[in-house]
Scaffold this active site. Structure first.
Site, PDB file in Angstrom:
ATOM      1  CE  LYS A 173      -5.095  34.392  73.627  1.00 61.58           C
ATOM      2  NZ  LYS A 173      -5.769  34.094  72.358  1.00 61.58           N
ATOM      3  CD  GLU A 247      -9.901  21.976  84.394  1.00 59.94           C
ATOM      4  OE1 GLU A 247      -9.493  20.864  83.995  1.00 59.94           O
ATOM      5  OE2 GLU A 247     -10.270  22.171  85.572  1.00 59.94           O
ATOM      6  CB  CYS A 281      -9.902  18.245  77.165  1.00 58.18           C
ATOM      7  SG  CYS A 281     -11.475  18.754  77.845  1.00 58.18           S
ATOM      8  CD  GLU A 379      -4.872  16.634  74.604  1.00 54.30           C
ATOM      9  OE1 GLU A 379      -4.109  17.604  74.593  1.00 54.30           O
ATOM     10  OE2 GLU A 379      -5.974  16.634  75.178  1.00 54.30           O
TER      11      GLU A 379
HETATM   12  P1  NAD Z   1      -3.344  26.205  73.257  1.00 53.01           P
HETATM   13  O1  NAD Z   1      -2.652  25.936  74.545  1.00 53.01           O
HETATM   14  O2  NAD Z   1      -2.543  26.278  72.028  1.00 53.01           O
HETATM   15  O3  NAD Z   1      -4.112  27.596  73.357  1.00 53.01           O
HETATM   16  C1  NAD Z   1      -5.044  27.870  74.377  1.00 53.01           C
HETATM   17  C2  NAD Z   1      -5.204  29.375  74.480  1.00 53.01           C
HETATM   18  O4  NAD Z   1      -3.968  29.938  74.936  1.00 53.01           O
HETATM   19  C3  NAD Z   1      -5.524  30.074  73.161  1.00 53.01           C
HETATM   20  O5  NAD Z   1      -6.400  31.140  73.409  1.00 53.01           O
HETATM   21  C4  NAD Z   1      -4.169  30.600  72.748  1.00 53.01           C
HETATM   22  O6  NAD Z   1      -4.254  31.697  71.903  1.00 53.01           O
HETATM   23  C5  NAD Z   1      -3.590  30.999  74.090  1.00 53.01           C
HETATM   24  N1  NAD Z   1      -2.130  31.140  74.118  1.00 53.01           N
HETATM   25  C6  NAD Z   1      -1.200  30.430  73.457  1.00 53.01           C
HETATM   26  N2  NAD Z   1       0.033  30.882  73.749  1.00 53.01           N
HETATM   27  C7  NAD Z   1      -0.120  31.898  74.627  1.00 53.01           C
HETATM   28  C8  NAD Z   1       0.771  32.772  75.303  1.00 53.01           C
HETATM   29  N3  NAD Z   1       2.071  32.669  75.138  1.00 53.01           N
HETATM   30  N4  NAD Z   1       0.253  33.706  76.130  1.00 53.01           N
HETATM   31  C9  NAD Z   1      -1.084  33.796  76.328  1.00 53.01           C
HETATM   32  N5  NAD Z   1      -1.971  33.010  75.705  1.00 53.01           N
HETATM   33  C10 NAD Z   1      -1.500  32.070  74.877  1.00 53.01           C
HETATM   34  O7  NAD Z   1      -4.508  25.125  73.150  1.00 53.01           O
HETATM   35  P2  NAD Z   1      -5.549  24.926  71.946  1.00 53.01           P
HETATM   36  O8  NAD Z   1      -4.811  24.320  70.804  1.00 53.01           O
HETATM   37  O9  NAD Z   1      -6.341  26.156  71.726  1.00 53.01           O
HETATM   38  O10 NAD Z   1      -6.549  23.857  72.573  1.00 53.01           O
HETATM   39  C11 NAD Z   1      -6.296  22.489  72.573  1.00 53.01           C
HETATM   40  C12 NAD Z   1      -5.812  22.027  73.924  1.00 53.01           C
HETATM   41  O11 NAD Z   1      -6.740  22.419  74.926  1.00 53.01           O
HETATM   42  C13 NAD Z   1      -5.699  20.537  74.056  1.00 53.01           C
HETATM   43  O12 NAD Z   1      -4.491  20.196  74.697  1.00 53.01           O
HETATM   44  C14 NAD Z   1      -6.870  20.154  74.945  1.00 53.01           C
HETATM   45  O13 NAD Z   1      -6.724  18.992  75.687  1.00 53.01           O
HETATM   46  C15 NAD Z   1      -6.978  21.339  75.823  1.00 53.01           C
HETATM   47  N6  NAD Z   1      -8.332  21.422  76.385  1.00 53.01           N
HETATM   48  C16 NAD Z   1      -8.504  21.121  77.710  1.00 53.01           C
HETATM   49  C17 NAD Z   1      -9.773  21.155  78.266  1.00 53.01           C
HETATM   50  C18 NAD Z   1      -9.991  20.833  79.720  1.00 53.01           C
HETATM   51  O14 NAD Z   1     -11.006  21.249  80.257  1.00 53.01           O
HETATM   52  N7  NAD Z   1      -9.098  20.114  80.375  1.00 53.01           N
HETATM   53  C19 NAD Z   1     -10.860  21.509  77.481  1.00 53.01           C
HETATM   54  C20 NAD Z   1     -10.644  21.806  76.135  1.00 53.01           C
HETATM   55  C21 NAD Z   1      -9.365  21.775  75.606  1.00 53.01           C
END
Ligand code: NAD
Length: 476
Positions: A173, A247, A281, A379
Site C-alpha cells: 500500500k 521505521e 526521516c 519531528e
Molecule cells: P504516515 O504515517 O502518515 O503514512 C505512512 C503510510 O501509512 C502511508 O502509506 C499511509 O497511507 C499509511 N497509513 C496511514 N494511516 C493508515 C492506517 N490507518 N492503516 C494503514 N495504513 C495507514 O507517514 P507519511 O506522512 O507518509 O510519511 C512521513 C513520516 O514517515 C515521517 O514521520 C517520517 O519520519 C517517516 N519516515 C521514516 C523513515 C524511516 O526509515 N525511519 C523513512 C521515511 C519516512
C-alpha cells in the site's frame, strides 16, 4: 493526462470505486494523474491472490526469482528519466533527486537479485554420529508493505526487493500522494514477468483500505511512516500474530565541535536540513554547536539557507522544491509560529514562499530556542534547522541524546578520537562523521534506536532477518 491509475491485483490492473486526484505540489492546479482508488473488497482480493501465489513463488528457485528482479531493474533503469520526472511532479523533490532516487531503486533491485545466489543456510555439527544437522532461511509468507510519500520509490524498493528475493509474496500500500511512482515501479515488475499475485499493489485512501489490509491474513507487516500511525498499526498487527517492522520518525542532531572545518560543517548541515525540503526521516533538524564557533557556523549556515534556490522541481537550477502537500505546509508553518511564540528568531527564512501557488517553505535557520520548544523536540519534516549552543563535548552529547528519537546523528570535528567517542556515545542507529545526517548506502543495515524504529534492521543483508525465518532440519 495519462490513463487513470489503477491497483494491481492478481496480475491485472483493476479499477476501484472512488476517484482521487494526484496533484503537483509545485503548481496545485496541475493534476498529474487521476486514481481509481481501491475499496476494501479489492484490498481483500489482493491478499487472497498473494496467498494463492505464495507456494509456487516460495518453491521457485531463488536464482530464478533473482532473474526477475534483475529484469525489473533493467526496465526501470531504461525508464529512469521518465519515472524520475513523474516522481518530481507528484512529490516535489528536484528532478535530479528524483532520477537519483529511481536509480537507487534500480541498484537495490540488483543488490537483492545478487543475494539470491548467496548461501541460504548453515550446517552444524550434530551431537549424534548419524545426524546431518542444518538450518536454512525460508520466506515468512505474505508480507504487507506500507510506505510513505517522501521516498516513493527507494523505500518501496528496499522493502519489496528483499521480500520478493527471499520468496515472499507482497501486498503493497503506497502513500496516497505518490500513486504514479507506485504504478511505474509496479509496471517494472509486471513487465519483468513476475507471476500474477506475487505482488499486489493497492492504491487507495488509508482509511478505506488500510484497515482491511491490516485485518487480513498476512504473516508480516513492514511499515515506514509516522510514529503515530506506526504505533497503532504495530498493536493491531501484533494482536493478529504478525511480525512487525517499523521505521518511524527522527529528530536528528548534527554536533559541530569547536575544532571542526566550519565551511564543510555548514555545507553538510545545510544539505542534511534543506535538501528534499527537509522531508527525510534522516534530515538534520538540531544543530548543536560548541559556543566558541556558534557565530561563524550560524553565519555560514544562513548564507546557504538564503542562497539555495527555491522553485519548480523540474527547473534544473532549483535546489529546493516545495513541500509535498498543503497539510505539510500547514504543519511546518505551525512549528515556525510556535518557535516565534517560544522566543525563537529566524536568522534565515521563517515562513512560506509564494511561488506559483505551490507549497513552498523557505529554508529556515532558527536560534534562541530552549530544549523544550516543540520545534526542537518534535519531528518537523520541513527545511528547518534549530541552532542550539553547547558548552562542551559532554554537553553536546547530552543535547544530542535529549530526544525520544534515535535515527541518525552527525558530528563535525577534526579529532578522530572525539569522532569515534561520539559514535559510541550517541544513541542513534546511524552515525555520520563529517557528513550530513541524511544519505544512506544500500548494502549496510539501516534503522534507528528508541522511538525511531522497531523490529529488525532494513537494507543490506540485515533485511534477511525480517523477511525470512529459520527452519532447522535433523536428518538421520
Ligand atoms: P504516515 O504515517 O502518515 O503514512 C505512512 C503510510 O501509512 C502511508 O502509506 C499511509 O497511507 C499509511 N497509513 C496511514 N494511516 C493508515 C492506517 N490507518 N492503516 C494503514 N495504513 C495507514 O507517514 P507519511 O506522512 O507518509 O510519511 C512521513 C513520516 O514517515 C515521517 O514521520 C517520517 O519520519 C517517516 N519516515 C521514516 C523513515 C524511516 O526509515 N525511519 C523513512 C521515511 C519516512
Amino acid at each position: 493526462m495519462p490513463e487513470p491509475l489503477r491497483s494491481y491485483v492478481a496480475g491485472e490492473w483493476r479499477a476501484g470505486t472512488a476517484t482521487l486526484e494526484d496533484v503537483n505540489p509545485a503548481r496545485p492546479s496541475e493534476v498529474v494523474a487521476e486514481v481509481q482508488a481501491a475499496d476494501a473488497a479489492l484490498a481483500e482480493e489482493a491478499i487472497t491472490a498473494a496467498r494463492a501465489a505464495f507456494p509456487a513463488w516460495r518453491d521457485t528457485p531463488a536464482p530464478a526469482r533473482g532473474e526477475i528482479l534483475r529484469r525489473a531493474a533493467d526496465l526501470l533503469e531504461a525508464r529512469a528519466e521518465d519515472v524520475g520526472r513523474d516522481l518530481a511532479r507528484e512529490e516535489g523533490k528536484t528532478l535530479a533527486e528524483a532520477i537519483g532516487e529511481t536509480r537507487r531503486a534500480v541498484a537495490i533491485l540488483r543488490y537483492y537479485a545478487g543475494q539470491t545466489l548467496e548461501p541460504d543456510g548453515e550446517t552444524y555439527p550434530s551431537a549424534s554420529r548419524s545426524t546431518f544437522l542444518y538450518a536454512r532461511r525460508e520466506p515468512v509468507g505474505v508480507v504487507l508493505a506500507i510506505t510513505p510519500w517522501n521516498f516513493p520509490i527507494a523505500i518501496p524498493a528496499w522493502k519489496l526487493a528483499p521480500a520478493l528475493a527471499y520468496g515472499n509474496c507482497v501486498v503493497w500500500k503506497p502513500a496516497e500522494l505518490v500513486p504514479l511512482t507506485a504504478v511505474h515501479f509496479t509496471r517494472a515488475f509486471a513487465d519483468a514477468g513476475l507471476p500474477a499475485g506475487v505482488l499486489g499493489v493497492v492504491l487507495g485512501r488509508s482509511g478505506d483500505v488500510g484497515a482491511t489490509l491490516l485485518a487480513g491474513p498476512v504473516e508480516a507487516v513492514t511499515f515506514t511512516g509516522s510514529n503515530e500511525v506506526g504505533r497503532r498499526l504495530q498493536l493491531e498487527a501484533i494482536a493478529r500474530g504478525a511480525k512487525v517492522q517499523l521505521e518511524l520518525g527522527g529528530k536528528n542532531p548534527a554536533v559541530v565541535l569547536a575544532d571542526a572545518d566550519l565551511d564543510l560543517a555548514a555545507e553538510q548541515v545545510a544539505r542534511g536540513a534543506f535538501l528534499s525540503a527537509g522531508q527525510k526521516c534522516t534530515a538534520t533538524s538540531r544543530v548543536i554547536v560548541e559556543r566558541a564557533v556558534l557565530e561563524p557556523l550560524a553565519e555560514r549556515l544562513v548564507e546557504h539557507a538564503r542562497g539555495w534556490r527555491l522553485g519548480d522541481p523540474l527547473d534544473p537550477r532549483t535546489v529546493v522544491g516545495p513541500l509535498a502537500s498543503p497539510a505539510q505546509l500547514e504543519r511546518v508553518a505551525g512549528y515556525l509560529d510556535g518557535a516565534r511564540r517560544d522566543g525563537g528568531t529566524a536568522l534565515a527564512g521563517g515562513g512560506p514562499a509564494a511561488i506559483d501557488g505551490g507549497y513552498y517553505m523557505q529554508p529556515t535557520v532558527l536560534a534562541g530556542l530552549g530544549p523544550e520548544s516543540a520545534v526542537v523536540r518534535e519531528e518537523v519534516f520541513g527545511p528547518v534547522a534549530a541552532l542550539l549552543p553547547a558548552d562542551s563535548y559532554a554537553d553536546a552529547v547530552d543535547a544530542a541524546n535529549d530526544t525520544p528519537f534515535g535515527l541518525s546523528a552527525a558530528v563535525f570535528t577534526r579529532d578522530l578520537g572525539r569522532a569515534l567517542r561520539f559514535a559510541k556515545d550517541v544513541r542513534a542507529g546511524v552515525v555520520k562523521v563529517n557528513q550530513e545526517s541524511a544519505g544512506l548506502e544500500l548494502h549496510v543495515p539501516f534503522g534507528g534506536t528508541k522511538a525511531s524504529s522497531s523490529g529488525s534492521r532494513e537494507q543490506g543483508k540485515a533485511a534477511r532477518e525480517f523477511f525470512t525465518e529459520w527452519k532447522t532440519v535433523y536428518v538421520d
